[in-house]
Motif scaffolding. Structure first.
Motif, short mmCIF file in Angstrom:
data_model
loop_
_atom_site.label_atom_id
_atom_site.label_comp_id
_atom_site.label_asym_id
_atom_site.label_seq_id
_atom_site.Cartn_x
_atom_site.Cartn_y
_atom_site.Cartn_z
N GLU A 6 60.05 36.92 94.62
CA GLU A 6 60.79 35.90 94.07
C GLU A 6 60.94 36.42 92.34
OE1 GLU A 6 60.46 31.08 92.66
OE2 GLU A 6 58.65 32.38 92.97
N VAL A 8 61.56 35.64 88.61
CA VAL A 8 61.71 34.31 87.62
C VAL A 8 62.58 34.94 86.42
CG1 VAL A 8 60.58 32.91 86.09
CG2 VAL A 8 59.41 33.51 88.16
N LYS A 41 67.13 31.43 91.16
CA LYS A 41 66.73 30.03 91.70
C LYS A 41 65.57 29.30 90.71
CE LYS A 41 69.33 29.60 95.32
NZ LYS A 41 70.39 28.74 95.41
N ARG A 42 64.96 30.29 89.80
CA ARG A 42 64.00 29.69 89.02
C ARG A 42 64.15 30.58 87.73
NH1 ARG A 42 57.35 30.97 90.04
NH2 ARG A 42 56.89 29.50 88.60
N LYS A 74 65.32 25.79 90.00
CA LYS A 74 64.21 25.14 88.88
C LYS A 74 64.27 25.62 87.52
CE LYS A 74 62.29 22.75 92.73
NZ LYS A 74 62.45 21.43 92.58
N TYR A 75 63.89 24.82 86.57
CA TYR A 75 63.92 25.11 85.18
C TYR A 75 62.36 24.96 84.61
CZ TYR A 75 68.96 24.50 85.44
OH TYR A 75 70.30 24.53 85.99
N ASP A 94 61.39 21.04 85.47
CA ASP A 94 60.97 21.05 86.46
C ASP A 94 59.51 21.44 86.64
OD1 ASP A 94 63.30 20.32 87.89
OD2 ASP A 94 64.10 21.88 87.25
N GLU A 95 59.25 22.42 85.68
CA GLU A 95 57.83 23.10 85.56
C GLU A 95 57.65 23.59 84.30
OE1 GLU A 95 56.17 27.57 86.83
OE2 GLU A 95 57.83 26.54 87.89
#
Length: 302
Positions: A6, A8, A41-42, A74-75, A94-95
């Motif tokens: 993943e 980021v 996606k993030r 997701k932000y 979102d986080e």
């Protein structure tokens, strides 16, 4: 070694926060849209710090109200204290990512706090995110070296990891804020943190200041880490660290992983195009990315 990683994407926050060009909000939104189109996606999209200290992030609340709300995207918003945490939550992040610091020299200049004080503060404010049902992660800054104090004892990383876990962090990142890490130090740090991290995911954040970021990422992957921070174009740097240079470039990382058959879900060609857009149209100055200059490798047909 993991078969998927993943990424980021930190360009919209860590990438832009130290750039001499202050991008208009509209251009920041276009940047985010291009990243989503490439498959990100993030991403870090905002920083809820004092605008006088980091002017490039002064419009973070507006950015968060305007970013596309796409399924699966997701932000992340950065917060350093209670006020920042409340602002990030109010803005609809979102986080939220909170920063602990591994050494007092940098900590006192950046957050006006020692390592223990940053951990104490997280104990107090993590509950705000928990109450809102928002995941909260912790990044340990200057995890491999402090520009003011020098070497960092890696034992502190285990202590801070334990504090983050106890306060409910779902993920812990080790940040090489000034780009001094080497692959052997990375492996030692991961081993120390794993003893205390429990079920927290581990994430690594490298700056390519001394041209070791790719080797450090390889060491992290060999140790089983599957979450890596990167910044499109290799832009960025910490405004509170002298001579800090950019993050490792997202497209450079993806190229290396693609060659190994490791999946990221991000389109390399679109990420290269976004880096070129940053350089020629948005920031209008040279960027550090290698792939934006060399392009992907295209083998000669047999």
């Amino acid at each position: 070694m993991t078969q998927s990683v993943e990424i980021v994407e930190v360009g919209p926050r860590d990438g832009l926060q130290n750039d001499p060009v202050l991008l208009p909000t509209d251009v920041k939104i276009e940047f985010v849209e291009r990243l989503i189109d490439a498959g990100v996606k993030r991403m870090e999209a905002a920083s809820f710090v004092h605008p006088k200290l980091v002017p490039a992030m002064a419009d973070s609340a507006e950015v968060m109200t305007r970013v596309p709300r796409v399924d699966g995207v997701k932000y992340i918003g950065l917060a350093l204290n209670e006020k920042g945490m409340r602002r990030a939550l109010d803005a609809g992040c979102d986080e939220v990512n909170y920063v602990m610091v591994a050494s007092p020299g940098f900590g006192l200049k950046n957050q006006n706090a020692t390592p223990q004080q940053t951990a104490d503060a997280f104990d107090q404010i993590a509950v705000l995110a928990h109450d809102d049902g928002v995941p909260v992660s912790v990044t340990i800054s200057v995890a491999f070296g402090d520009p003011f104090d020098g070497e960092v004892d890696p034992k502190i990383l285990g202590e801070l990891a334990a504090r983050a876990r106890a306060a409910g962090a779902v993920e812990l990142a080790l940040g090489d804020t000034i780009g001094v890490a080497d692959p052997w130090a990375v492996r030692r740090a991961i081993d120390i943190v794993r003893e205390q991290s429990g079920d927290m995911r581990l994430r690594l954040h490298f700056h390519n200041t001394r041209n070791t970021a790719m080797a450090n990422i390889f060491a992290a992957l060999e140790a089983g880490v599957d979450v890596i921070d990167a910044s499109c174009g290799g832009i960025g740097g910490c405004p509170f660290a002298p001579a800090a240079t950019g993050n490792v470039a997202t497209e450079d990382v993806i190229y290396m992983l693609d060659r190994a058959g490791i999946q990221t879900g991000i389109d390399l060609d679109k990420m290269i195009a976004t880096a070129k857009w940053l350089e020629s149209e948005a920031l209008k100055h040279p960027i550090a990315s290698a792939l934006s200059k060399a392009g992907r490798f295209k083998p000669v047909p047999a």
